[in-house]
Design a protein around this motif. Structure first.
Motif, PDB file in Angstrom:
ATOM      1  N   PHE A   1       0.828  -1.260   0.162  1.00 17.47           N
ATOM      2  CA  PHE A   1       0.110   0.032   0.086  1.00 17.47           C
ATOM      3  C   PHE A   1       0.750   1.229   0.019  1.00 17.47           C
ATOM      4  O   PHE A   1       0.767   2.288  -0.620  1.00 17.47           O
ATOM      5  CB  PHE A   1      -0.954  -0.013   1.210  1.00 17.47           C
ATOM      6  CG  PHE A   1      -1.856   1.097   1.274  1.00 17.47           C
ATOM      7  CD1 PHE A   1      -2.843   1.231   0.476  1.00 17.47           C
ATOM      8  CD2 PHE A   1      -1.741   2.258   1.929  1.00 17.47           C
ATOM      9  CE1 PHE A   1      -3.792   2.417   0.465  1.00 17.47           C
ATOM     10  CE2 PHE A   1      -2.394   3.372   2.026  1.00 17.47           C
ATOM     11  CZ  PHE A   1      -3.472   3.549   1.448  1.00 17.47           C
ATOM     12  N   ALA A   2       1.925   1.308   0.777  1.00 16.07           N
ATOM     13  CA  ALA A   2       2.884   2.506   0.845  1.00 16.07           C
ATOM     14  C   ALA A   2       3.584   2.825  -0.277  1.00 16.07           C
ATOM     15  O   ALA A   2       3.578   3.696  -0.777  1.00 16.07           O
ATOM     16  CB  ALA A   2       3.856   2.121   2.024  1.00 16.07           C
ATOM     17  N   GLY A   3       3.810   1.748  -1.345  1.00 13.27           N
ATOM     18  CA  GLY A   3       4.376   1.762  -2.653  1.00 13.27           C
ATOM     19  C   GLY A   3       3.319   2.510  -3.586  1.00 13.27           C
ATOM     20  O   GLY A   3       4.037   3.165  -4.395  1.00 13.27           O
ATOM     21  N   TYR A   4       2.141   2.305  -3.195  1.00 12.39           N
ATOM     22  CA  TYR A   4       0.961   3.229  -4.233  1.00 12.39           C
ATOM     23  C   TYR A   4       0.942   4.609  -4.049  1.00 12.39           C
ATOM     24  O   TYR A   4       0.794   5.230  -4.828  1.00 12.39           O
ATOM     25  CB  TYR A   4      -0.047   2.390  -3.879  1.00 12.39           C
ATOM     26  CG  TYR A   4      -0.476   1.250  -5.042  1.00 12.39           C
ATOM     27  CD1 TYR A   4      -0.507   1.499  -6.270  1.00 12.39           C
ATOM     28  CD2 TYR A   4      -0.157  -0.017  -4.520  1.00 12.39           C
ATOM     29  CE1 TYR A   4      -0.869   0.379  -7.164  1.00 12.39           C
ATOM     30  CE2 TYR A   4      -0.055  -1.054  -5.200  1.00 12.39           C
ATOM     31  CZ  TYR A   4      -0.643  -0.932  -6.564  1.00 12.39           C
ATOM     32  OH  TYR A   4      -0.755  -2.075  -7.288  1.00 12.39           O
ATOM     33  N   LEU A   5       1.485   4.973  -2.710  1.00 12.17           N
ATOM     34  CA  LEU A   5       1.187   6.181  -2.451  1.00 12.17           C
ATOM     35  C   LEU A   5       2.178   7.317  -3.231  1.00 12.17           C
ATOM     36  O   LEU A   5       1.497   8.187  -4.239  1.00 12.17           O
ATOM     37  CB  LEU A   5       1.486   6.556  -0.857  1.00 12.17           C
ATOM     38  CG  LEU A   5       0.573   6.106  -0.008  1.00 12.17           C
ATOM     39  CD1 LEU A   5       0.668   6.077   1.625  1.00 12.17           C
ATOM     40  CD2 LEU A   5      -0.841   6.177  -0.292  1.00 12.17           C
ATOM     41  N   PRO A   6       3.381   7.222  -3.353  1.00 14.25           N
ATOM     42  CA  PRO A   6       4.198   7.984  -4.158  1.00 14.25           C
ATOM     43  C   PRO A   6       3.743   7.641  -5.701  1.00 14.25           C
ATOM     44  O   PRO A   6       4.075   8.574  -6.578  1.00 14.25           O
ATOM     45  CB  PRO A   6       5.743   7.676  -3.984  1.00 14.25           C
ATOM     46  CG  PRO A   6       5.479   6.333  -3.390  1.00 14.25           C
ATOM     47  CD  PRO A   6       4.180   6.152  -2.514  1.00 14.25           C
ATOM     48  N   TYR A   7       3.355   6.434  -6.134  1.00 12.75           N
ATOM     49  CA  TYR A   7       2.718   6.328  -7.355  1.00 12.75           C
ATOM     50  C   TYR A   7       1.687   7.020  -7.744  1.00 12.75           C
ATOM     51  O   TYR A   7       1.832   7.633  -8.923  1.00 12.75           O
ATOM     52  CB  TYR A   7       2.729   4.734  -7.599  1.00 12.75           C
ATOM     53  CG  TYR A   7       2.893   4.360  -8.976  1.00 12.75           C
ATOM     54  CD1 TYR A   7       3.942   3.669  -9.585  1.00 12.75           C
ATOM     55  CD2 TYR A   7       1.618   4.358 -10.027  1.00 12.75           C
ATOM     56  CE1 TYR A   7       4.123   3.441 -11.009  1.00 12.75           C
ATOM     57  CE2 TYR A   7       1.666   4.147 -11.289  1.00 12.75           C
ATOM     58  CZ  TYR A   7       2.832   3.467 -11.650  1.00 12.75           C
ATOM     59  OH  TYR A   7       3.034   3.124 -13.017  1.00 12.75           O
TER      60      TYR A   7
END
Length: 190
Positions: free
Chosen positions: A13-19
């Motif tokens: 989920f954290a990977g999606y935030l900057p994406y």
């Protein structure tokens, strides 16, 4: 409670935030076909893997499915591609894989077909990362890769149904990471 699954899901989920932020700003330009396929395949793989007996490894594909919908929606305006011959072929393969699952009713066959569909869905992103690595958010893909590796490390989940899809997304994420961070040449011959 499966702590590795929770850690992997949180990292995914954290990977999606900057994406998502970089897509909104126009820095990242997602391959439209990929993200629609990721959405459908991740959620379907979650359901099929559950039906085939997986439990702890389901958090990551569920997170991927739900958050991929957000990227796919942003990609309508901020993404690229969508109807090239490769995009159409990947969408066709993904759709055919889902139909095979539906017709067979076999959850393990469904997981195998979803691996094919999801891998086909990665091809437009891989092509984009190969030709325009700056148009992908490489560090988000690193987060996805680490989440996938943690997801595979869960004890008691080493059945074909539980690991086939996670192994596939791990390999696909590793390829995208490589393409995003590979050394670039200026075109000069040695």
């Amino acid at each position: 409670m499966n702590w590795l699954g929770i850690i992997a899901g949180t990292l995914a989920f954290a990977g999606y935030l900057p994406y998502l932020v970089s897509t909104w700003r126009g820095t990242t330009r997602p391959a439209r076909a990929s993200w629609w396929i990721f959405s459908a395949c991740s959620l379907a793989a979650c359901a099929a893997s559950y039906a085939a007996g997986a439990r702890g490894t389901l958090i990551v594909p569920f997170i991927y499915g739900v958050t991929s919908v957000s990227v796919a929606l942003l990609a309508i305006r901020h993404g690229e591609g969508g109807w090239s011959p490769l995009d159409r072929a990947c969408l066709l393969i993904a759709g055919a894989s889902l139909v095979v699952w539906w017709l067979s009713g076999d959850p393990l066959l469904a997981v195998a077909m979803l691996v094919v569909a999801d891998s086909a869905g990665h091809l437009p992103t891989m092509r984009k990362a190969l030709h325009d690595p700056a148009g992908e958010h490489g560090w988000a893909w690193v987060a996805f890769l680490v989440a996938d590796l943690i997801n595979l490390a869960q004890p008691g989940e080493w059945t074909l149904a539980a690991t086939l899809f996670p192994i596939s997304v791990t390999v696909n994420a590793a390829i995208v990471v490589f393409l995003c961070f590979r050394p670039h040449t200026t075109g000069a011959k040695p």
